[in-house]
Enzyme design. Structure first.
Site, mmCIF file in Angstrom:
data_model
loop_
_atom_site.group_PDB
_atom_site.id
_atom_site.type_symbol
_atom_site.label_atom_id
_atom_site.label_comp_id
_atom_site.label_asym_id
_atom_site.label_seq_id
_atom_site.Cartn_x
_atom_site.Cartn_y
_atom_site.Cartn_z
ATOM 1 N N LYS A 12 0.778 -1.048 0.050
ATOM 2 C CA LYS A 12 0.362 -0.054 0.151
ATOM 3 C C LYS A 12 0.905 1.230 -0.220
ATOM 4 O O LYS A 12 1.762 1.044 0.383
ATOM 5 C CB LYS A 12 -1.088 -0.186 1.559
ATOM 6 C CG LYS A 12 -2.454 -1.301 1.416
ATOM 7 C CD LYS A 12 -2.962 -1.326 1.920
ATOM 8 C CE LYS A 12 -3.503 -2.301 2.333
ATOM 9 N NZ LYS A 12 -5.036 -2.107 3.527
ATOM 10 N N TYR A 52 -11.957 -3.369 -3.356
ATOM 11 C CA TYR A 52 -13.208 -3.082 -1.718
ATOM 12 C C TYR A 52 -14.417 -3.413 -2.112
ATOM 13 O O TYR A 52 -15.341 -2.664 -1.028
ATOM 14 C CB TYR A 52 -12.503 -2.109 -1.421
ATOM 15 C CG TYR A 52 -10.892 -2.210 -0.276
ATOM 16 C CD1 TYR A 52 -10.689 -3.524 0.003
ATOM 17 C CD2 TYR A 52 -9.749 -0.978 -0.737
ATOM 18 C CE1 TYR A 52 -9.097 -3.802 0.951
ATOM 19 C CE2 TYR A 52 -8.753 -1.417 -0.168
ATOM 20 C CZ TYR A 52 -8.719 -2.753 0.417
ATOM 21 O OH TYR A 52 -7.407 -2.913 1.087
ATOM 22 N N ARG A 88 -1.069 -15.047 3.568
ATOM 23 C CA ARG A 88 -2.143 -13.610 4.778
ATOM 24 C C ARG A 88 -1.894 -13.516 6.222
ATOM 25 O O ARG A 88 -1.522 -12.660 7.127
ATOM 26 C CB ARG A 88 -3.720 -14.436 5.017
ATOM 27 C CG ARG A 88 -4.450 -13.183 3.596
ATOM 28 C CD ARG A 88 -4.928 -12.302 3.970
ATOM 29 N NE ARG A 88 -6.104 -12.940 4.960
ATOM 30 C CZ ARG A 88 -7.033 -11.254 4.911
ATOM 31 N NH1 ARG A 88 -7.337 -10.330 4.367
ATOM 32 N NH2 ARG A 88 -7.601 -11.371 5.636
ATOM 33 N N ASN A 115 -1.540 0.619 6.737
ATOM 34 C CA ASN A 115 -1.164 -0.876 7.360
ATOM 35 C C ASN A 115 -0.314 -1.836 6.167
ATOM 36 O O ASN A 115 -0.351 -3.505 6.454
ATOM 37 C CB ASN A 115 -2.408 -2.219 8.046
ATOM 38 C CG ASN A 115 -3.180 -2.718 6.777
ATOM 39 O OD1 ASN A 115 -3.297 -2.351 5.783
ATOM 40 N ND2 ASN A 115 -4.439 -3.033 6.715
ATOM 41 N N HIS A 118 -1.649 -5.688 2.164
ATOM 42 C CA HIS A 118 -3.068 -5.871 1.477
ATOM 43 C C HIS A 118 -2.697 -7.627 0.362
ATOM 44 O O HIS A 118 -1.710 -7.604 0.020
ATOM 45 C CB HIS A 118 -3.652 -6.069 0.244
ATOM 46 C CG HIS A 118 -4.917 -6.369 -0.716
ATOM 47 N ND1 HIS A 118 -6.269 -6.678 0.512
ATOM 48 C CD2 HIS A 118 -5.087 -7.441 -1.618
ATOM 49 C CE1 HIS A 118 -6.686 -7.616 -0.425
ATOM 50 N NE2 HIS A 118 -6.153 -8.659 -1.669
ATOM 51 N N GLU A 129 -9.077 -10.301 -7.698
ATOM 52 C CA GLU A 129 -7.575 -9.799 -7.266
ATOM 53 C C GLU A 129 -6.780 -10.132 -8.414
ATOM 54 O O GLU A 129 -5.944 -9.041 -9.541
ATOM 55 C CB GLU A 129 -7.968 -9.803 -6.061
ATOM 56 C CG GLU A 129 -8.487 -9.808 -5.075
ATOM 57 C CD GLU A 129 -8.362 -9.520 -3.894
ATOM 58 O OE1 GLU A 129 -7.157 -9.628 -3.578
ATOM 59 O OE2 GLU A 129 -9.272 -9.309 -2.856
HETATM 60 O O1 CDP Z 1 -6.983 -6.601 4.383
HETATM 61 P P1 CDP Z 1 -7.232 -7.167 4.990
HETATM 62 O O2 CDP Z 1 -8.455 -8.380 5.058
HETATM 63 O O3 CDP Z 1 -6.502 -7.849 6.513
HETATM 64 O O4 CDP Z 1 -9.017 -6.460 6.379
HETATM 65 P P2 CDP Z 1 -10.444 -6.157 5.495
HETATM 66 O O5 CDP Z 1 -10.854 -6.124 6.223
HETATM 67 O O6 CDP Z 1 -10.699 -6.721 4.128
HETATM 68 O O7 CDP Z 1 -10.617 -4.782 5.579
HETATM 69 C C1 CDP Z 1 -9.550 -4.255 4.235
HETATM 70 C C2 CDP Z 1 -8.937 -2.746 4.303
HETATM 71 O O8 CDP Z 1 -9.754 -1.743 5.120
HETATM 72 C C3 CDP Z 1 -8.103 -3.376 5.894
HETATM 73 O O9 CDP Z 1 -6.851 -3.649 4.709
HETATM 74 C C4 CDP Z 1 -7.815 -1.482 6.092
HETATM 75 O O10 CDP Z 1 -6.660 -1.181 5.728
HETATM 76 C C5 CDP Z 1 -8.893 -1.216 6.463
HETATM 77 N N1 CDP Z 1 -9.938 -1.111 7.351
HETATM 78 C C6 CDP Z 1 -9.479 0.427 7.888
HETATM 79 O O11 CDP Z 1 -9.813 1.715 7.612
HETATM 80 N N2 CDP Z 1 -10.966 0.615 9.050
HETATM 81 C C7 CDP Z 1 -11.778 -0.406 9.598
HETATM 82 N N3 CDP Z 1 -12.222 -0.678 10.260
HETATM 83 C C8 CDP Z 1 -11.472 -2.182 8.728
HETATM 84 C C9 CDP Z 1 -10.520 -2.055 7.488
HETATM 85 MG MG MG Z 2 -9.967 -8.063 3.143
#
Ligand code: CDP
Ligand code: MG
Length: 145
Positions: A12, A52, A88, A115, A118, A129
């Site tokens: 990212k 997303y 992951r 973070n 992805h 994806e």
């Molecule tokens: O990336 P990952 O699959 O671990 O998490 P996700 O639940 O699919 O969410 C996608 C991305 O959205 C996350 O990696 C975060 O950067 C962001 N996010 C956020 O900004 N605030 C949240 N409450 C949840 C996710």
């Molecule tokens: Mg995710």
């Protein structure tokens, strides 16, 4: 039997800005995953919205889309045994406050938005994806694993 599969990884904007592309790629390569696609790009908004799509309507959706489009990202296709789950696991929990030390997020991430990485969540997400971010002809061996 371990199965060879492909997964989509993004470094990212915070990872690129902080000069962590090499560190992230090094970890995946050292773990035995092979790079089958790699590019640096400014992500189009439509691509990120599609990426997303499962989060559309959630409070963080607009923010995370805007964030991913704000600066260049590195897009990686990685291949190896159980690559989806293993990559992951190497990333750690979404919120860096919960990410174990030794994971990419646990070692480097500063916030849930910034973070670093992805990784595709499962087989269906990986297929979707990879198709969204890469033309099959730009991947090693095209679309075949
Ligand atoms: O990336 P990952 O699959 O671990 O998490 P996700 O639940 O699919 O969410 C996608 C991305 O959205 C996350 O990696 C975060 O950067 C962001 N996010 C956020 O900004 N605030 C949240 N409450 C949840 C996710
Ligand atoms: Mg995710």
């Amino acid at each position: 039997m371990p199965k060879s599969e492909r997964t989509l990884v993004l470094v990212k904007p915070d990872g690129v800005q902080r000069g962590l592309v090499g560190e992230v790629v090094r970890r995946f390569e050292a773990r035995g995953f092979r790079i089958v696609g790699l590019k640096l790009m400014r992500a189009p908004k439509a691509t990120v919205e599609e990426h997303y799509a499962e989060h559309r309507g959630k409070p963080f959706f607009e923010g995370v889309v805007e964030y991913l489009c704000s600066d260049p990202v590195v897009v990686l296709a990685l291949q190896g045994h159980n690559a989806i789950r293993a990559c992951r696991a190497m990333m750690g929990a979404t919120d860096p406050a919960d990410a174990a030390p030794g994971t990419i997020r646990g070692d480097f991430a500063t916030s849930i938005e910034a973070n670093i990485v992805h990784g595709s969540a499962d087989t269906d997400a990986a297929r979707r994806e990879l198709g969204l971010w890469f033309n099959a002809s730009d991947l090693v061996n095209g679309g075949s694993v």
